[in-house]
Design a protein around this motif. Structure first.
Motif, short mmCIF file in Angstrom:
data_model
loop_
_atom_site.label_atom_id
_atom_site.label_comp_id
_atom_site.label_asym_id
_atom_site.label_seq_id
_atom_site.Cartn_x
_atom_site.Cartn_y
_atom_site.Cartn_z
N ARG A 1 0.84 -1.19 0.00
CA ARG A 1 0.00 0.00 0.00
C ARG A 1 0.87 1.25 0.00
NH1 ARG A 1 -2.61 0.68 5.17
NH2 ARG A 1 -0.43 1.25 5.45
N ASP A 2 1.96 1.24 0.78
CA ASP A 2 2.86 2.40 0.81
C ASP A 2 3.44 2.67 -0.58
OD1 ASP A 2 2.30 2.56 3.47
OD2 ASP A 2 4.27 1.89 4.17
N ILE A 3 3.83 1.62 -1.27
CA ILE A 3 4.35 1.79 -2.63
C ILE A 3 3.28 2.39 -3.53
CG2 ILE A 3 4.71 0.34 -4.70
CD1 ILE A 3 7.28 0.89 -3.49
N GLY A 4 2.05 1.91 -3.33
CA GLY A 4 0.95 2.47 -4.11
C GLY A 4 0.78 3.95 -3.84
N ILE A 5 0.87 4.33 -2.57
CA ILE A 5 0.73 5.76 -2.21
C ILE A 5 1.86 6.58 -2.84
CG2 ILE A 5 0.91 7.41 -0.30
CD1 ILE A 5 -1.76 6.11 -0.28
N VAL A 6 3.07 6.07 -2.76
CA VAL A 6 4.20 6.81 -3.32
C VAL A 6 4.03 6.98 -4.83
CG1 VAL A 6 6.66 6.60 -3.90
CG2 VAL A 6 5.90 6.30 -1.53
N ALA A 7 3.60 5.92 -5.49
CA ALA A 7 3.41 6.00 -6.94
C ALA A 7 2.30 6.99 -7.27
CB ALA A 7 3.07 4.62 -7.50
N LEU A 8 1.21 6.90 -6.52
CA LEU A 8 0.08 7.79 -6.76
C LEU A 8 0.45 9.23 -6.45
CD1 LEU A 8 -2.95 8.16 -7.38
CD2 LEU A 8 -3.43 7.56 -4.99
N ALA A 9 1.18 9.43 -5.38
CA ALA A 9 1.60 10.78 -5.00
C ALA A 9 2.49 11.38 -6.09
CB ALA A 9 2.34 10.76 -3.66
N GLY A 10 3.38 10.56 -6.64
CA GLY A 10 4.22 11.02 -7.73
C GLY A 10 3.37 11.43 -8.93
N GLU A 11 2.41 10.59 -9.26
CA GLU A 11 1.49 10.89 -10.36
C GLU A 11 0.78 12.22 -10.13
OE1 GLU A 11 -1.55 7.86 -11.52
OE2 GLU A 11 -2.93 9.54 -11.23
N GLN A 12 0.33 12.43 -8.89
CA GLN A 12 -0.43 13.65 -8.59
C GLN A 12 0.47 14.88 -8.64
OE1 GLN A 12 -1.80 11.90 -4.95
NE2 GLN A 12 -3.88 11.56 -5.73
N ALA A 13 1.69 14.74 -8.11
CA ALA A 13 2.62 15.87 -8.16
C ALA A 13 2.93 16.23 -9.62
CB ALA A 13 3.90 15.54 -7.41
N ALA B 1 8.85 8.92 -0.82
CA ALA B 1 9.61 7.90 -1.55
C ALA B 1 10.96 7.63 -0.88
CB ALA B 1 9.81 8.36 -2.99
N ARG B 2 11.63 8.71 -0.52
CA ARG B 2 12.94 8.58 0.10
C ARG B 2 12.83 7.86 1.45
NH1 ARG B 2 15.45 10.84 3.95
NH2 ARG B 2 13.81 12.39 4.30
N GLN B 3 11.87 8.28 2.25
CA GLN B 3 11.74 7.67 3.57
C GLN B 3 11.34 6.19 3.46
OE1 GLN B 3 10.38 9.57 7.02
NE2 GLN B 3 10.40 11.64 6.18
N LEU B 4 10.51 5.88 2.49
CA LEU B 4 10.15 4.48 2.31
C LEU B 4 11.36 3.67 1.88
CD1 LEU B 4 7.90 2.32 2.24
CD2 LEU B 4 7.45 2.97 -0.13
N ALA B 5 12.13 4.23 0.96
CA ALA B 5 13.33 3.54 0.48
C ALA B 5 14.34 3.32 1.60
CB ALA B 5 13.97 4.33 -0.66
N GLU B 6 14.45 4.32 2.46
CA GLU B 6 15.45 4.24 3.53
C GLU B 6 14.93 3.51 4.76
OE1 GLU B 6 16.51 8.27 4.31
OE2 GLU B 6 17.61 8.49 2.40
N GLY B 7 13.66 3.18 4.76
CA GLY B 7 13.11 2.54 5.94
C GLY B 7 13.16 3.45 7.15
N SER B 8 12.93 4.73 6.91
CA SER B 8 12.99 5.71 7.99
C SER B 8 11.98 5.41 9.09
CB SER B 8 12.71 7.10 7.39
OG SER B 8 12.10 7.93 8.32
N GLN B 9 12.33 5.81 10.30
CA GLN B 9 11.43 5.64 11.44
C GLN B 9 10.16 6.47 11.30
OE1 GLN B 9 12.75 5.00 15.25
NE2 GLN B 9 13.64 3.30 14.14
N THR B 10 10.25 7.54 10.53
CA THR B 10 9.10 8.43 10.42
C THR B 10 8.38 8.25 9.09
OG1 THR B 10 10.55 10.14 9.56
CG2 THR B 10 10.15 10.18 11.92
N LYS B 11 8.59 7.10 8.46
CA LYS B 11 8.02 6.95 7.12
C LYS B 11 6.49 6.89 7.12
CE LYS B 11 8.21 1.94 6.73
NZ LYS B 11 6.88 1.83 7.32
N ASP B 12 5.88 6.37 8.20
CA ASP B 12 4.42 6.32 8.18
C ASP B 12 3.82 7.72 8.07
OD1 ASP B 12 4.49 3.62 8.33
OD2 ASP B 12 3.93 3.49 10.46
N ALA B 13 4.42 8.66 8.80
CA ALA B 13 3.95 10.04 8.71
C ALA B 13 4.20 10.60 7.31
CB ALA B 13 4.64 10.90 9.75
#
Lengths: 357, 399, 399, 357
Positions: free
Chosen positions: A214-226, A278-290
């Motif tokens: 789902r996170d990947i879907g959001i990142v892809a969709l967010a990119g599309e929207q931007a 996208a960056r935070q998801l890729a890096e597995g950041s602690q704050t990626k959910d936000a």
């Protein structure tokens, strides 16, 4: 288990700046050639909303298998590159199941993955149970059997494979084992269907990858929207520069100019949000959910607003079917309901902030 | 002007006339083109009820405004159309005020009876907000003018007998001073009407391509090159009724209509327990009710002879209401709002409204133009310097 | 420009220097007027760290941008001020770029060490958004100019040694072409500073009344009547840091600060279970975070040598954030927001912010002016025709 | 029992249009003379925030006893006239306890009413229990005794009498029997105090008039807000006409002009809402609860917005203490919290609509 990477078992490569720019350029060039406004309108008027030749070209460019690991014939890249590609897709209103296949790439295994990357399989993803944000689906799991209906599944009508993802695990079902009812949709560049299950299904994993999908879907969709917001703003600014009323370009009037300035803030903020998620998801950041939640509502809202105000700034010409402005608004509206609406993600955002605090 | 009749006598007369004559109308009628209600309307005209404020010469009775309203209310009470066109009939008012004597003798009675279909030929692809920039040309020929140009956003053009046309008759003076106003006969070679496909996928409007079409001398309204002033009075009629007239959702099955329809939709959609939904629904309904209250107050002010600043706010208010209502309807429906078509009337309503709201926020003067008008004519703020106001139209930059 | 030193060597050198010299600063200091940190700053200057990108002639080391950032990061890591003023010191940059040779030899070192206090003498009661309309006059006299006029919105005027002044030196040319830029000595008869009471009941700003004050010839920056261009470069420095720099609530006890402080306030106020509150709090925090992300992206773009459109959006974004945060804080507090004073710090914060938000949305160019700038300089939209751009300033309507 | 009239037992007279206009004119003239900006600032700087001489003038004009029945020495008028007077009060930023005394006039009886009308008593009203919208007070009723503290009571510090209104009935308490703690307030034209009760109190009625008292308060406040918004807009338009920048009146720029147009919509809507609520309350309309709720949030929001945007339109001059613009914003902000905030009344509005449906 960790859901910090695209797949728990493969670290996504990250391109350097030059390669990233080259990737963006190559997608932009392909779309400028093969996904013009005329192409979009032609595909919209297709019964399927799909153009197999265009899809083949995207496969060949490596875009379809972008996040499929190299060992399965993909490019082995990650969310950052996916987001970049999707900015171009959004700008061109690309009607193609890229978000679906990107999400499926997280959920599928070996050979099925290879078939995504080589273009021989198109997969659609149905989120069910707790992952169905609006609670419209009623898919039930009994052992390895699925019954009930998943609603509003993007790209299901052209999919060879339906991937069902929920808290009870991940299942794949062949097209021939489901009943697919295409839905009449307001945004004809993004088709949906209801999918009824009659039992047969293959469990391919537990639910651990579902949030990442789902996170990947959001990142892809967010990119599309931007990307969509940026292009719509560019088009609007260009029109406001060329269109004259009262002996002046309409963009010289503060009413138009100031709206454009506000829209630039929206569009740039959307780009920042999508890239950061996208960056935070890729890096597995602690704050990626936000970061994911923020991108989900900020990009959706920005695209809707830029498309809406952009039409207003055009004036009468954008009230005609032949002007493409409304295609952006339709696309913006469909994206804003795809994986959760603004209120849903603002609530998830504050939950994520509470969890961080 | 006093007609000498008492209110009671007038009330009795109109009631008696309606009792004798009104038997209802055919259930269905098309609002553009020749009016199928003509027979009834001709009767109303001939009885003096169509234009009670006008003189007998123009089918009227010379009544005061107050007495004319007695007539209108009597018609409204039984649902009979046609009364009080001296306030509402754009075409007849424009013709009476500005047409040549010979032309208005013919056309005014026909207009009052709906015997001729009309359309507006104002906007052009290059002249939208800036109507004074029209480039359609009318060249003088024997007995009239030859007209060539392109008009857009024309309703009812396909069935119209005449179009109220503005065209340029002098290119060497500043733009407002070289325009003339005509009743262009539509049923002639040289006038081609093509439907315009809107973003809603409907075609309520047309493009009109005019090529060397003829308009006779007597069809000129107002002085030659004095068309801008004629246009202003015609536009004033339109604006005064626009705030109320914005079209709502098109579906017949989309739940209850009117100011409170959002409440019903929220209930139907099972969303009325969500405090966020409740706030948004309350706000949109509030704007609708406030707009109605504003309009009532404006009408009351005008009835007392005070000019009201509020009337001009209606269209701007409605524009915000419609766009915001589209947003809230979408939120209420969630993914259901992705759908369209007659089987999904609630989604159809939300999506249609999200696009058709521009009919109000762009059509008939964009919100931006409307704010200029309110700022300047109502609040008295200074006009913006206009760079093309004083130079010959030939030299104005267009595009 | 390459200085020939390796990154590692530079890193080592600056670390060693800091280890030898940095022992912290007095706890409290006033940010206007003569800088009490002067002794430290002079040391930094003399070591070449204040202006690492500049040549040795100007106390620098001719480092590349990348290497200069190594210096800045080393200072930041220990909390020592004074490094990298070649990017941040408005006064020194302006003087170096435009002052006469003799003047800048004196003033630049003093500015780098904070040995002279400075203030801005731009705005006037009649020249706010339209700075080019200044009416303060500088008349040529033997050895310099005599200045008369009134300036407003001046911070730190009471303790300043010099004011960066724009004044009119030619009234017979269009407004932008008759302005000159000076370093006006503030400590003289003829310069009177009066505190200006703000709506927040603070007095951070002053009015400055200038009556026949003297400014010597060498204090002219840039060419005579060429002050507009000097001003533009000075304003560019300011704008580039404004987005980040908006001041927050003044109370020290108003709960946690920073991007997420609203969340803490909502929790404290017991309102975080209200879904409406949650939406509003989420949106304001989101805007703050987005603005920060935008700024980061802008800085990254600039570091790569691309010009970034985003920088100019920061101030506009912050303006919306502050006004909206004031609204949400008020909503969270309910009737408590009626209060003020140090015993009610949360109310004080909300009310202060509701007024002080205008410091950002009006000060340093209103939001409306910012939108013009973004529309024109970033998006490339055409300028508005300016009616007073080409006429002699004497003839311009003012008020 | 009915709460459709100002007092259940007295039908308020309603003036005809000419008399109504004359009433408005006389109040406007008095305030133009006695409540100038300088007067407002002087009263703001008083310790009490009150000007006894100005109050006396208002008593003599009949404004203070406006809604007191004629038999008790008042003008015997109703909500419609009160609203009209309050439009003038709001426009002039009148610092005087008119809303408090109007609410008290609904709750008090014979002799106490007469003392309101003749100016010998000023009464403040503390809503407690279910009528304390924000739940900040903790006043407890035991028999005829009151204990606890009522918070944020407008005008309490200058009141001779505290009227306590809640679901347990209506009580009066003399000033000498309570402890009054004046509060430092952001809007110094509207003072507040906390009132601590120590037992002594006189019950003067049941709770039947309490809703009407609150409704009268809302109508008065809504009128004040509509009048304040209108005057602030007039001031702003006047400034935008006279202030020149770039060789033009700033009001000729679309940025300013279009804000002004939007504010006119706000300000006129507020006027409509306030007058409609007054009319419906006076007539005891079936839909009055909705009308009151609508006025409560529409007028508060409108005044805040007009004051806020009005300051922005002024530019720097309005950032100074000496310019009166901020006084309007302060007044708008205090009114918006007085008898319930926007969210509170939007929620009550939709409840009223549900009840109507």
């Amino acid at each position: 288990m960790t859901d910090t990477l695209v797949r728990p078992d493969t670290a996504p490569a990250t391109l350097d700046a030059a390669d990233r720019a080259a990737l963006g350029d190559s997608v932009r060039r392909l779309l400028a050639d093969r996904c013009t406004e005329a192409d979009v309108r032609r595909i919209m008027d297709n019964e399927s909303g799909h153009d197999a030749a265009l899809w083949r070209a995207l496969v060949e460019l490596g875009v379809v298998g972008l996040t499929v690991p190299e060992e399965h014939g993909g490019a082995g890249l990650g969310p950052v590159e996916l987001e970049l590609v999707m900015e171009e897709a959004g700008a061109a209103l690309l009607p193609a199941p890229l978000i679906s296949t990107a999400m499926a790439s997280v959920l599928l295994d070996g050979e099925r993955l290879a078939k995504i990357a080589d273009g021989s399989t198109i997969a659609a993803v149905a989120f069910v149970g707790a992952y169905d944000w609006a609670g419209r689906s009623d898919v039930r799991v009994a052992g390895d059997r699925l019954t009930g209906t998943a609603r509003f599944v993007p790209d299901a009508a052209i999919a060879d494979l339906i991937v069902v993802a929920g808290e009870d695990g991940v299942f794949v079902v062949e097209r021939c084992d489901v009943t697919i009812t295409p839905l009449p949709v307001f945004d004809r560049t993004r088709r949906m269907a209801d999918v009824a299950f009659h039992g047969p299904a293959t469990r391919i994993g537990d639910s651990s990858c579902v949030p990442t999908a789902r996170d990947i879907g959001i990142v892809a969709l967010a990119g599309e929207q931007a990307g969509g917001a940026r292009r719509m703003l560019e088009r609007t600014v260009a029109y406001a520069t060329e269109r004259h009323q009262f002996g002046r370009a309409i963009g010289s009037f503060q009413a138009i100019k100031h709206m454009a300035a506000d829209l630039l803030l929206e569009s740039e903020s959307a780009t920042s949000a999508a890239r950061d998620a996208a960056r935070q998801l890729a890096e597995g950041s602690q704050t990626k959910d936000a970061a994911i939640a923020l991108a989900a509502f900020a990009c959706a809202d920005a695209f809707v607003r830029v498309a809406k105000d952009g039409i207003q700034m055009h004036g009468g010409i954008a009230f005609t079917w032949t002007n493409p402005a409304h295609l952006y608004l339709r696309r913006a509206r469909s994206g804003a309901q795809l994986l959760g609406d603004g209120n849903h993600w603002r609530e998830r955002y504050i939950q994520a902030l509470e969890a961080q605090a | 002007m006093s007609s000498g009749i008492t209110d009671e006598a007038l009330r009795a007369e109109v009631a008696a006339w309606l009792a004798d004559n009104w038997t209802g109308l055919p259930a269905h009628h098309e609002s553009f083109g020749r009016d199928p209600r003509s027979e009834w309307l001709a009767k109303v005209r001939d009885a003096g009820w169509a234009t009670p404020r006008w003189d007998a010469e123009w089918h009227g009775r010379g009544l005061s405004n107050e007495q004319a309203r007695i007539v209108e209310r009597a018609f409204a009470a039984v649902g009979a159309p046609g009364a009080g066109q001296d306030r509402s009939n754009l075409w007849a008012n424009t013709a009476l005020a500005h047409a040549t004597d010979s032309f208005k003798r013919t056309i005014v009675p026909q207009l009052l009876a709906g015997e001729v279909g009309m359309c507006l030929l104002y906007s052009e692809p290059g002249a939208g907000s800036d109507l004074a920039a029209v480039r359609t040309r009318a060249n003088k020929v024997e007995g009239g003018w030859r007209v060539t140009g392109q008009k857009v956003w024309t309703s009812g053009a396909a069935v119209a007998d005449y179009g109220m046309l503005i065209a340029r008759t002098d290119w060497d003076v500043p733009k407002h001073r070289g325009i003339s106003f005509f009743f262009l006969p539509m049923k002639q070679e040289g006038v081609e009407v093509r439907p315009l496909r809107q973003i809603t996928d409907e075609s309520h409007f047309n493009e009109v391509f005019i090529t060397d079409a003829f308009v006779p001398e007597e069809n000129l309204l107002g002085p030659l090159n004095g068309g801008w002033a004629v246009l202003q009075t015609a536009l004033a009629y339109e604006r005064s009724v626009m705030g109320d007239a914005a079209r709502g959702p098109r579906s017949g099955a989309g739940g209850p209509k009117g100011d409170y329809s959002l409440l019903g939709l929220a209930q139907e959609a099972g969303r009325l327990d969500d405090p966020i939904v409740r706030q948004d629904v309350a706000q949109v309904i509030a704007w609708r009710v406030l707009n109605k209250l504003n309009t009532q107050r404006a009408k009351a002010d005008m009835a007392q002879g005070t000019s009201s600043p509020i009337m001009s706010l209606g269209k701007l208010a409605m524009s915000r209401i419609l766009h915001e209502e589209a947003r809230v309807r979408t939120m209420l429906l969630g993914p259901e709002s992705l759908l369209e078509g007659p089987e999904h009337p609630r989604a159809e309503d939300a999506n249609f409204l999200s696009l058709n709201a521009y009919f109000t926020s762009i059509g008939g003067g964009t919100d931006q133009i409307q704010r200029n008008i309110i700022g300047e004519r109502v609040l008295g703020l200074p006009r913006e310097p206009e760079i093309d106001r004083t130079i010959p139209f030939r030299d104005v930059r267009a595009g």
